[in-house]
Design an enzyme around this catalytic site. Sequence first.
Site, PDB file in Angstrom:
ATOM      1  N   ARG A   8       0.787  -1.281   0.107  1.00 38.49           N
ATOM      2  CA  ARG A   8      -0.016   0.090  -0.053  1.00 38.49           C
ATOM      3  C   ARG A   8       0.852   1.254  -0.162  1.00 38.49           C
ATOM      4  O   ARG A   8       0.540   2.182  -0.657  1.00 38.49           O
ATOM      5  CB  ARG A   8      -1.079  -0.080   1.016  1.00 38.49           C
ATOM      6  N   GLU A  56     -18.613   4.526  -0.973  1.00 38.47           N
ATOM      7  CA  GLU A  56     -18.050   3.812  -2.066  1.00 38.47           C
ATOM      8  C   GLU A  56     -18.582   3.751  -3.141  1.00 38.47           C
ATOM      9  O   GLU A  56     -18.204   3.940  -4.266  1.00 38.47           O
ATOM     10  CB  GLU A  56     -17.560   2.417  -1.306  1.00 38.47           C
ATOM     11  N   HIS A 107      -5.636  -3.215   1.909  1.00 42.03           N
ATOM     12  CA  HIS A 107      -5.976  -3.904   3.199  1.00 42.03           C
ATOM     13  C   HIS A 107      -6.799  -5.251   2.694  1.00 42.03           C
ATOM     14  O   HIS A 107      -7.954  -5.583   3.068  1.00 42.03           O
ATOM     15  CB  HIS A 107      -6.830  -3.201   3.992  1.00 42.03           C
ATOM     16  N   ASP A 115      -7.922  -5.380  13.105  1.00 43.01           N
ATOM     17  CA  ASP A 115      -9.157  -4.987  12.802  1.00 43.01           C
ATOM     18  C   ASP A 115     -10.391  -6.073  12.690  1.00 43.01           C
ATOM     19  O   ASP A 115     -11.524  -6.153  13.045  1.00 43.01           O
ATOM     20  CB  ASP A 115      -9.305  -4.245  11.512  1.00 43.01           C
TER      21      ASP A 115
END
Lengths: 313, 273
Positions: A8, A56, A107, A115
């Site tokens: 990322r 989104e 992710h 998470d």
Amino acid sequence: MADMIATRDAYGKALVEFGAKYDNLVVLDADLAAATKTEMFKKAYPDRFFDCGIAENNMIGVASGLALSGKIPFASSFAMFAAGRSFEQVRNSVGYPGTNVKIGATHGGITVGEDGATHQCLEDFALMRTIPGMTVICPADAGEARLAVQAAIEYNGPVYLRFGRMAVPALYDDTYAFSIGKGSRLVEGNDVSLIANGVEVEQALVAAELLKADGIHASVVNMATIKPLDREMVLEEAKRCGCIVTCEEHSVIGGLGAAVCEFLSETMPTPVLRVGTNDCYGRSGSAKVLLSLFGLDAAAICEKAKAAIQMKK
Amino acid sequence: MEQKRISELSEIARKVRIGVVDAVYSAASGHPGGSLSSADILTYLYFEEMNIDPAAPDMADRDRLVLSKGHASPVLYSALANRGYFPVEELKTFRKADSRLQGHPDLKKVPGVDMTTGSLGQGVSAACGMALAAKLDGSSRRVYAVMGDGESEEGQVWEAAMFAAHYKLDNLCFVLDWNGLQIDGAIDDVIGPAPFDTKFAAFGWNVLTADAHDFASLDAAFAAAREQSGKPTVIIAKSVKGRGVSFMENQASWHGKAPNAAEYETAIKDLQA
Ligand SMILES: Cc1ncc(C[n+]2csc(CCOP(=O)(O)OP(=O)(O)O)c2C)c(N)n1
Ligand SMILES: [Mg+2]
């Protein structure tokens, strides 16, 4: 380790680098710019960065409209939301009209870590791969991530790119040439072929080392492009090694392993064992612990490799 | 707007409606109700408002129209055909396996179609992207999106509304076809998406109202939308679903159904009167 970089991060950097060359490159995010690393682009080119808020589905449509007006939009969020929540927007507003939208999904996979399950997308390869005309790429290290971003920009059409949160070592030097739809062989071997992508390439490399102790010579292939699959290379591996283990940070349903199985079952039936999550959700924990807990580490790959060799006639 | 021009547009709209009925009848399927309610809106846009050239459908600085209520494809195709993008005769191939006129608009197949739609709530977002691109290019091109009142029940519509206001897309104009009906009945009975004016105003939009079947009223609204700066505009256009075909008017049952031979004749007679 100095050269441990998450893909990322490489994504964020690449956007900045190529933003200089392509003034029609624009970046969208959905309130995750700090995590997806698009904030690097936001800082460098504030006029070409648009936060869409936590919305989104609209972001994907906006990207399509931008693409239809000559822009090269990268729309970013976590894989769960870009591919999961917005599946139908990607399918109908990007895939079907074939708009030149790049989805930069970070992710992906179990290595999201702490998470937990709601954020660990183990289904995005499957979802994106079923969309006709979609290119699906999951780079293995920072260098490859950079090249994949460049390739996506130079390619005209929808591309889904999956990047990881966890830092990974560099596997390639600057001489590496990435092309969409081409696998790259990292280790030569004839006993079993380990075909991996993303963080699993590193695990496969470690596994290949470990297997040597048992006199097993494994081939290791980085199959960064899941779609279109490098059929030629899969066939070569199947012919030479006679058995395959696919390794991915994704459900065994629908991803790289499934793509390899689908292809080989119709061309040259070959034993294939799949390393991936076994039709289950993830959980909280450190990335490293989760890799072993979910059977995605080098040890798990070794076990599958031996079992695959046993299946050879 | 001069009376002469109003008469001309009315005559064009009559032909556009005949094209709708022909297409749906030939296909023995499709969506006549919402096509007829939007017929005057699309006629106004394609014949009066938009900067377009049927001979150059991909012209870079053309205005864009997204039919977000994509099921009303018959009226989009009929407006485009009557405007000269392709032969009117082709409307009779609608929904057939060898036709480019898909059940819902496909930008890759039909010249003049600016966005592929059919999944409600999505077209408005693409329109936002087009408007944003025009701003980035410093272009004066305008973007229109025609949406349904039932369509406003999709959450994505309000995501788009938030986006357009935040980025001050004053080159963007939504037209909300307020015919009061969706598939399962009256919008007020199904889930009650109204009021539209205060909702859009609360989202930061310039809100205008118009009579969707009165060209002078549409003309005033689209002119006012052009004058607006700093905010996107929505024109809430009160319409009659099935407008122009007596037995289809205000009937939810004519949302997605083709007329039989006798009904077709009546419909054509209504439109020739
Ligand atoms: C996402 C989505 N859900 C459901 C449908 C099926 N559908 C087609 S038309 C329609 C009703 C639309 O009502 P409205 O927006 O009021 O259109 P109009 O009355 O103008 O025809 C529905 C539910 C769809 N096309 N897309
Ligand atoms: Mg309606």
